[in-house]
Scaffold this motif. Structure first.
Motif, PDB file in Angstrom:
ATOM      1  N   ILE A 194      10.186  71.029  17.590  1.00 39.87           N
ATOM      2  CA  ILE A 194       9.362  70.916  18.793  1.00 39.87           C
ATOM      3  C   ILE A 194       8.297  69.848  18.573  1.00 39.87           C
ATOM      4  N   VAL A 195       8.284  68.873  19.462  1.00 40.71           N
ATOM      5  CA  VAL A 195       7.293  67.797  19.414  1.00 40.71           C
ATOM      6  C   VAL A 195       6.017  68.237  20.132  1.00 40.71           C
ATOM      7  N   GLY A 196       6.167  68.989  21.217  1.00 42.77           N
ATOM      8  CA  GLY A 196       5.001  69.434  21.962  1.00 42.77           C
ATOM      9  C   GLY A 196       5.369  70.384  23.079  1.00 42.77           C
ATOM     10  N   ILE A 197       4.369  71.118  23.545  1.00 48.02           N
ATOM     11  CA  ILE A 197       4.516  72.052  24.658  1.00 48.02           C
ATOM     12  C   ILE A 197       3.400  71.758  25.647  1.00 48.02           C
ATOM     13  N   GLY A 198       3.757  71.701  26.928  1.00 49.62           N
ATOM     14  CA  GLY A 198       2.763  71.499  27.974  1.00 49.62           C
ATOM     15  C   GLY A 198       2.931  72.540  29.064  1.00 49.62           C
ATOM     16  N   VAL A 199       1.824  73.031  29.580  1.00 50.00           N
ATOM     17  CA  VAL A 199       1.827  74.017  30.653  1.00 50.00           C
ATOM     18  C   VAL A 199       0.823  73.578  31.701  1.00 50.00           C
ATOM     19  N   ASP A 200       1.168  73.765  32.970  1.00 50.54           N
ATOM     20  CA  ASP A 200       0.222  73.452  34.031  1.00 50.54           C
ATOM     21  C   ASP A 200       0.438  74.391  35.206  1.00 50.54           C
TER      22      ASP A 200
END
Length: 115
Positions: free
Chosen positions: A2-8
């Motif tokens: 996993i490179v990154g996680i984003g939530v909005d």
């Protein structure tokens, strides 16, 4: 990996008012294939684009037209080109995973970038 996680999350009603107040906003944020969708769907797609930006560290100069949400047989997909693709490649992103939902006046999206 996993490179990154984003939530909005996006307030759908407030987002709709913003689209009405700023006529050019729809064209600036969305590619032609997205623009005719209803406000609820646009809010979810905007949340997804914001989540992508968070994964990438909110790079300066990100062009909203360089990220859009497509659909395939498995559901929504993150599509990138240009400025967004360049940053994603520099971070080693190979695949995107996306989940979007809307309920109770809120649209939400979670994006996982995999390397």
């Amino acid at each position: 990996m996993i490179v990154g996680i984003g939530v909005d999350v996006v307030d759908i009603e407030r987002f709709g008012r913003q689209l009405e107040r700023t006529p050019g906003l729809r064209d600036r944020l969305f590619v032609p294939a997205e623009r005719e969708l209803n406000t609820r769907s646009l809010a979810a797609r905007f949340a997804a684009k914001e989540a992508v930006a968070k994964v990438l560290g909110a790079p300066a100069g990100m062009n909203w037209q360089d990220c859009w949400i497509g659909l395939d047989q498995n559901g929504p997909t993150v599509q990138v080109k240009g400025t967004v693709l360049a940053v994603a490649e520099s971070k080693g992103v190979k695949r995107w995973h996306l989940s979007m939902s809307h309920d109770g006046g809120i649209a939400t999206a979670t994006v996982i970038a995999e390397g």
